[in-house]
Design a protein around this motif. Structure first.
Motif, PDB file in Angstrom:
ATOM      1  N   LYS A 220      49.748   9.508   6.760  1.00  0.00           N
ATOM      2  CA  LYS A 220      51.081   8.962   7.037  1.00  0.00           C
ATOM      3  C   LYS A 220      52.103   9.310   5.959  1.00  0.00           C
ATOM      4  N   ASP A 221      51.689   9.286   4.694  1.00  0.00           N
ATOM      5  CA  ASP A 221      52.623   9.603   3.621  1.00  0.00           C
ATOM      6  C   ASP A 221      53.128  11.028   3.701  1.00  0.00           C
ATOM      7  N   CYS A 222      52.403  11.885   4.406  1.00  0.00           N
ATOM      8  CA  CYS A 222      52.803  13.297   4.538  1.00  0.00           C
ATOM      9  C   CYS A 222      53.647  13.544   5.771  1.00  0.00           C
TER      10      CYS A 222
ATOM     11  N   ILE B 257      52.282  22.659   9.109  1.00  0.00           N
ATOM     12  CA  ILE B 257      53.044  23.146   7.953  1.00  0.00           C
ATOM     13  C   ILE B 257      53.899  22.031   7.374  1.00  0.00           C
ATOM     14  N   ARG B 258      54.490  21.202   8.213  1.00  0.00           N
ATOM     15  CA  ARG B 258      55.265  20.064   7.695  1.00  0.00           C
ATOM     16  C   ARG B 258      54.385  19.164   6.819  1.00  0.00           C
ATOM     17  N   LEU B 259      53.186  18.893   7.279  1.00  0.00           N
ATOM     18  CA  LEU B 259      52.287  18.028   6.523  1.00  0.00           C
ATOM     19  C   LEU B 259      51.947  18.642   5.167  1.00  0.00           C
TER      20      LEU B 259
ATOM     21  N   PHE C  72      44.967  17.876   8.171  1.00  0.00           N
ATOM     22  CA  PHE C  72      46.298  18.125   8.708  1.00  0.00           C
ATOM     23  C   PHE C  72      46.215  18.783  10.087  1.00  0.00           C
ATOM     24  N   ALA C  73      45.224  19.653  10.292  1.00  0.00           N
ATOM     25  CA  ALA C  73      45.041  20.250  11.616  1.00  0.00           C
ATOM     26  C   ALA C  73      44.719  19.171  12.648  1.00  0.00           C
TER      27      ALA C  73
END
Length: 250
Positions: A244-246, A26-28, A207-208
């Protein structure tokens, strides 16, 4: 300002960075979509009480129909500050964020079914061999009160792997990474860059996967991540770089 942004509920640890993979998913997404948010830290002991207080839906139910409350949970005042949207379950939250904030999408058109299968595989198959290695290390990073939560107030002890058992466990992990690498290789060339699941654009599936890499890097920074990042010709370090940017809060 904090009353007008999304609230993400997470578990504190003794480490300087959060590590729970489901919450990192979720953060990503939030960071990818450039959505401002704040974090509320909740120890495991207080999760059910806290989530009941904000009227979060249970994540699941036990066989006797008792509700189970787990994180992540978000509270979003987008439609109403007095009656905000409160959601649990990582996949439910991901789909809600995509619907409510469609800019910078994570589900390219027509990909939800296949991405759902990919994410299920990451969670239920790919990450399973990591559990005997990372669960004890994760437990050590919890505050003492949260550590005691898992066995009726008494500290939990995990079997210590011998060096040989530990190497055997890492071999089982590598088998899963090798298999996934062979699948992602099908996206190389004209079909994509061979790094991300959808070919070229970053998506929920990535993201997962990246949330598992973050888990390894956070709780096994000396033994785990240095070996994983070199596997498959550095593929997993390239996945990390794409995400990485996320990793930094927007």
């Amino acid at each position: 300002m904090s009353q007008n942004v999304i609230t993400l509920y997470d578990v504190p640890s003794t480490a300087s960075q959060p590590w729970l993979p489901n919450i990192w998913r979720i953060r990503l997404i939030l960071n990818h979509k450039r959505l401002p948010y704040r974090t509320v830290w909740v120890e495991f002991t207080d999760i059910e009480q806290t989530l009941r207080a904000i009227r979060a839906p249970p994540t699941s139910f036990k066989s006797d129909n008792r509700p189970v409350y787990t994180l992540p949970v978000i509270v979003d005042p987008l439609r109403s500050r007095s009656n905000p949207t409160v959601l649990s379950n990582v996949n439910t939250i991901a789909e809600y964020l995509e619907s409510a904030y469609p800019a910078r999408p994570i589900f390219p058109e027509g990909s939800r079914a296949l991405q759902s299968l990919f994410v299920h595989y990451i969670q239920e198959v790919f990450a399973k061999p990591l559990l005997p290695i990372l669960v004890p290390l994760s437990h050590q990073r919890l505050p003492e009160r949260s550590q005691a939560h898992f066995q009726n107030g008494a500290p939990v002890t995990y079997p210590q792997l011998t060096p040989a058992q530990r190497e055997q466990a890492w071999r089982a992990v590598k088998d899963q990474f090798d298999f996934l690498a062979s699948i992602l290789d099908k996206n190389s060339g004209s079909d994509g860059d061979g790094v991300v699941a959808m070919g070229r654009e970053i998506s929920y599936a990535d993201f997962a996967l990246c949330s598992v890499l973050i888990w390894i890097a956070r709780v096994a920074p000396h033994d785990g991540w240095p070996r994983v990042r070199q596997w498959n010709s550095g593929r997993w370090a390239r996945v990390w770089e794409r995400c990485k940017d996320c990793m930094d809060e927007y």
